[in-house]
Write a protein that holds these residues in place. Structure first.
Motif, PDB file in Angstrom:
ATOM      1  N   SER A 241     -27.692  21.654  -3.173  1.00 23.15           N
ATOM      2  CA  SER A 241     -26.646  22.483  -3.768  1.00 23.15           C
ATOM      3  C   SER A 241     -25.726  23.029  -2.695  1.00 23.15           C
ATOM      4  O   SER A 241     -26.047  22.955  -1.501  1.00 23.15           O
ATOM      5  CB  SER A 241     -27.233  23.604  -4.617  1.00 23.15           C
ATOM      6  N   ARG A 242     -24.595  23.553  -3.134  1.00 21.65           N
ATOM      7  CA  ARG A 242     -23.604  24.002  -2.156  1.00 21.65           C
ATOM      8  C   ARG A 242     -22.736  25.085  -2.772  1.00 21.65           C
ATOM      9  O   ARG A 242     -22.573  25.139  -3.972  1.00 21.65           O
ATOM     10  CB  ARG A 242     -22.717  22.828  -1.710  1.00 21.65           C
ATOM     11  N   PHE A 243     -22.218  25.964  -1.907  1.00 21.74           N
ATOM     12  CA  PHE A 243     -21.227  26.956  -2.331  1.00 21.74           C
ATOM     13  C   PHE A 243     -19.824  26.461  -1.973  1.00 21.74           C
ATOM     14  O   PHE A 243     -18.867  26.739  -2.662  1.00 21.74           O
ATOM     15  CB  PHE A 243     -21.508  28.304  -1.643  1.00 21.74           C
ATOM     16  N   TYR A 244     -19.717  25.626  -0.942  1.00 21.42           N
ATOM     17  CA  TYR A 244     -18.389  25.233  -0.451  1.00 21.42           C
ATOM     18  C   TYR A 244     -18.230  23.726  -0.285  1.00 21.42           C
ATOM     19  O   TYR A 244     -17.466  23.089  -0.991  1.00 21.42           O
ATOM     20  CB  TYR A 244     -18.079  25.952   0.863  1.00 21.42           C
ATOM     21  N   ALA A 245     -18.929  23.108   0.628  1.00 18.80           N
ATOM     22  CA  ALA A 245     -18.746  21.684   0.952  1.00 18.80           C
ATOM     23  C   ALA A 245     -20.100  20.976   0.871  1.00 18.80           C
ATOM     24  O   ALA A 245     -20.877  21.248  -0.035  1.00 18.80           O
ATOM     25  CB  ALA A 245     -18.086  21.545   2.319  1.00 18.80           C
ATOM     26  N   ASP A 246     -20.389  20.080   1.797  1.00 16.25           N
ATOM     27  CA  ASP A 246     -21.683  19.386   1.763  1.00 16.25           C
ATOM     28  C   ASP A 246     -22.727  20.247   2.467  1.00 16.25           C
ATOM     29  O   ASP A 246     -23.291  19.884   3.496  1.00 16.25           O
ATOM     30  CB  ASP A 246     -21.558  18.023   2.438  1.00 16.25           C
ATOM     31  N   ASP A 247     -23.028  21.396   1.875  1.00 16.03           N
ATOM     32  CA  ASP A 247     -23.867  22.413   2.524  1.00 16.03           C
ATOM     33  C   ASP A 247     -25.335  21.993   2.580  1.00 16.03           C
ATOM     34  O   ASP A 247     -26.121  22.560   3.338  1.00 16.03           O
ATOM     35  CB  ASP A 247     -23.746  23.735   1.756  1.00 16.03           C
ATOM     36  N   ASP A 248     -25.754  21.034   1.755  1.00 18.91           N
ATOM     37  CA  ASP A 248     -27.136  20.527   1.740  1.00 18.91           C
ATOM     38  C   ASP A 248     -28.184  21.625   1.575  1.00 18.91           C
ATOM     39  O   ASP A 248     -29.287  21.539   2.126  1.00 18.91           O
ATOM     40  CB  ASP A 248     -27.411  19.730   3.024  1.00 18.91           C
ATOM     41  N   LEU A 249     -27.855  22.647   0.790  1.00 18.36           N
ATOM     42  CA  LEU A 249     -28.794  23.732   0.505  1.00 18.36           C
ATOM     43  C   LEU A 249     -29.803  23.282  -0.553  1.00 18.36           C
ATOM     44  O   LEU A 249     -29.651  22.227  -1.159  1.00 18.36           O
ATOM     45  CB  LEU A 249     -28.027  24.958  -0.001  1.00 18.36           C
ATOM     46  N   MET A 250     -30.810  24.098  -0.797  1.00 19.02           N
ATOM     47  CA  MET A 250     -31.840  23.740  -1.774  1.00 19.02           C
ATOM     48  C   MET A 250     -31.214  23.503  -3.147  1.00 19.02           C
ATOM     49  O   MET A 250     -30.381  24.286  -3.620  1.00 19.02           O
ATOM     50  CB  MET A 250     -32.886  24.850  -1.897  1.00 19.02           C
ATOM     51  N   VAL A 251     -31.613  22.424  -3.772  1.00 23.52           N
ATOM     52  CA  VAL A 251     -31.101  22.109  -5.106  1.00 23.52           C
ATOM     53  C   VAL A 251     -31.365  23.289  -6.041  1.00 23.52           C
ATOM     54  O   VAL A 251     -32.416  23.938  -5.974  1.00 23.52           O
ATOM     55  CB  VAL A 251     -31.776  20.837  -5.661  1.00 23.52           C
ATOM     56  N   GLY A 252     -30.346  23.599  -6.852  1.00 18.82           N
ATOM     57  CA  GLY A 252     -30.512  24.685  -7.812  1.00 18.82           C
ATOM     58  C   GLY A 252     -30.356  26.066  -7.224  1.00 18.82           C
ATOM     59  O   GLY A 252     -30.300  27.058  -7.951  1.00 18.82           O
ATOM     60  N   ALA A 253     -30.251  26.167  -5.877  1.00 19.15           N
ATOM     61  CA  ALA A 253     -30.140  27.492  -5.257  1.00 19.15           C
ATOM     62  C   ALA A 253     -28.751  28.076  -5.472  1.00 19.15           C
ATOM     63  O   ALA A 253     -28.603  29.242  -5.851  1.00 19.15           O
ATOM     64  CB  ALA A 253     -30.459  27.395  -3.774  1.00 19.15           C
ATOM     65  N   ALA A 254     -27.724  27.276  -5.249  1.00 22.67           N
ATOM     66  CA  ALA A 254     -26.340  27.777  -5.353  1.00 22.67           C
ATOM     67  C   ALA A 254     -25.869  27.812  -6.805  1.00 22.67           C
ATOM     68  O   ALA A 254     -25.149  28.720  -7.211  1.00 22.67           O
ATOM     69  CB  ALA A 254     -25.416  26.898  -4.527  1.00 22.67           C
ATOM     70  N   ASP A 255     -26.294  26.831  -7.615  1.00 23.98           N
ATOM     71  CA  ASP A 255     -25.778  26.756  -8.989  1.00 23.98           C
ATOM     72  C   ASP A 255     -26.819  26.184  -9.956  1.00 23.98           C
ATOM     73  O   ASP A 255     -26.720  25.031 -10.390  1.00 23.98           O
ATOM     74  CB  ASP A 255     -24.511  25.887  -9.000  1.00 23.98           C
ATOM     75  N   PRO A 256     -27.859  26.993 -10.281  1.00 21.07           N
ATOM     76  CA  PRO A 256     -28.918  26.488 -11.180  1.00 21.07           C
ATOM     77  C   PRO A 256     -28.401  26.053 -12.549  1.00 21.07           C
ATOM     78  O   PRO A 256     -28.957  25.125 -13.142  1.00 21.07           O
ATOM     79  CB  PRO A 256     -29.872  27.678 -11.297  1.00 21.07           C
TER      80      PRO A 256
END
Ligand code: LRH
Ligand code: MN
Length: 385
Positions: A241-256
């Motif tokens: 998941s991402r807030f801006y670009a290809d942030d590669d954050l945990m899936v579902g963390a930024a936008d469940p």
């Protein structure tokens, strides 16, 4: 409820070996104690995630980050750990020769070199028993006029056709698209349409990989999923998941909520059936958080979004949609999303002989402390950039 538990019990999320290695941004890579030094230790860490979630039985490899002398031995080791080797990821984005492109490079010699790497990855698949070859190309240009966009598509198509011809009968090609980065004007495979067009030309064993971090802000990804599924060309997800670009954050963390909407379209298109052909993979970087717990949390996020999607009252939804009852239909959808599915998943884990709380069970295991003690010396794995 059995339909829900049947699907959740058959859910299979593939882990990326590179999520267990050091990773970061161009500004800094913060090394973490206990990080793997080789593919064997990455596989061992991935096996921990499967041990506590029961839903992550395969590990994707990235070549050359996971280069090893004996891939069959690595595959056997994985089996001993209770997992199997999955998708093979090529890497034509880190060699000096690829500054102006890999398979799209103006130089025929460099195109040859890049294509040979892709063919080498198929050789590795033959030894690991992997079904899927995932191709992501960083290829692109930074300034208008820098190169001929049409000619680069021709070069790309030529290389893809050669690799497609090399695939075995049970093997597939997953073509992954990305809007930008590292190229900042034009990327040669920038969107689902370009990937789809190439896979149509190649054949039925060429399908599209949707990386949820690879779209322009505001893109309706579940719409792309619905269209690709309907066309029989949705082959895989790289979940993050991402807030801006290809942030590669945990899936579902930024936008469940987005993850829920995506998985509802997968369900709607038949993609959650126990015999689904879709590969559900994570593609993430745990730059500052502990990596194994980060993967466990990510698998749980996919399970929770999947459970919510399965709880949508489809009959009530269809009735409201047919009646043009806009608010009614939306309410049916939101009721499922607003349902707390954590008790259901905890029960499911207990029914499968697992601890209802995978994170707590992993913490109690002492594995995190043990690898810090054991993994002293050697070179920690990373992106090697
Ligand atoms: C490119 C990408 C691709 C991988 C890499 C690790 O951004 O999503 O899937 O090869 O990350
Ligand atoms: Mn990806």
């Amino acid at each position: 409820m059995s339909r829900v538990t049947d699907v959740l019990n058959s859910q299979h999320i593939e882990l990326p070996s590179w999520a267990f290695a050091n990773s970061g941004t161009r500004f800094k890579v913060f090394p973490q104690a206990g990080v793997p030094r080789d593919p064997y230790e990455k596989v061992a860490d991935a096996a921990q995630v499967h041990k506590y979630t029961g839903a992550a039985p395969t590990v994707a490899l990235h070549i050359p980050w996971d280069k090893t002398d004996d891939y069959a031995d690595l595959a056997r080791y994985a089996e001993d750990q209770g997992v199997t080797l999955g998708t093979i990821n090529s890497n034509v984005f880190q060699d000096n020769d690829y500054m102006l492109g890999s398979v799209t490079n103006p130089s025929a010699a460099i195109r040859r070199k890049a294509t040979d790497h892709l063919l080498e990855c198929v050789d590795i698949m033959d030894r690991t028993g992997s079904r899927d070859l995932k191709l992501w190309f960083s290829d692109g240009i930074n300034y208008p006029g820098q190169d001929d966009l049409r000619a680069r598509q021709d070069r790309l198509a030529e290389a893809l056709a050669e690799v497609y011809a090399r695939l075995g009968d049970h093997q597939r090609m997953l073509l992954e698209y990305k809007l930008f980065e590292p190229a900042f004007y034009a990327t040669d495979v920038p969107d689902w349409g370009t990937a789809y067009a190439h896979t149509l030309t190649l054949g039925e064993r060429a399908v599209v990989c949707v990386d949820t971090g690879h779209h322009a802000p505001g893109t309706n990804i579940e719409m792309i999923v619905a269209v690709l599924l309907r066309a029989g060309k949705l082959g895989a997800f790289d979940f993050n998941s991402r807030f801006y670009a290809d942030d590669d954050l945990m899936v579902g963390a930024a936008d469940p909520f987005q993850l829920f909407r995506i998985l509802f379209e997968v369900l709607r298109g038949g993609g959650l059936a126990p015999d689904t052909e879709i590969a559900f993979m994570l593609d993430q970087c745990h730059n500052i958080e502990p990596k194994i717990p980060g993967q466990i949390r990510s698998v749980m996020n996919v399970q929770e979004a999947t459970a919510k999607a399965l709880l949508v009252d489809r009959d009530a939804l269809a009735a409201a949609q047919e009646d043009g009852d806009v608010l009614g239909a939306n309410a049916v959808f939101m009721d499922a999303y607003n349902t707390d599915v954590r008790p259901l998943l905890a029960e499911l884990r207990e029914a499968n002989g697992l601890d209802p709380d995978p994170m707590a069970a992993y913490r109690r295991s002492g594995y995190a402390e043990q690898i810090v003690k054991d993994r002293v010396g050697g070179t920690q794995a990373g992106w090697g950039a």
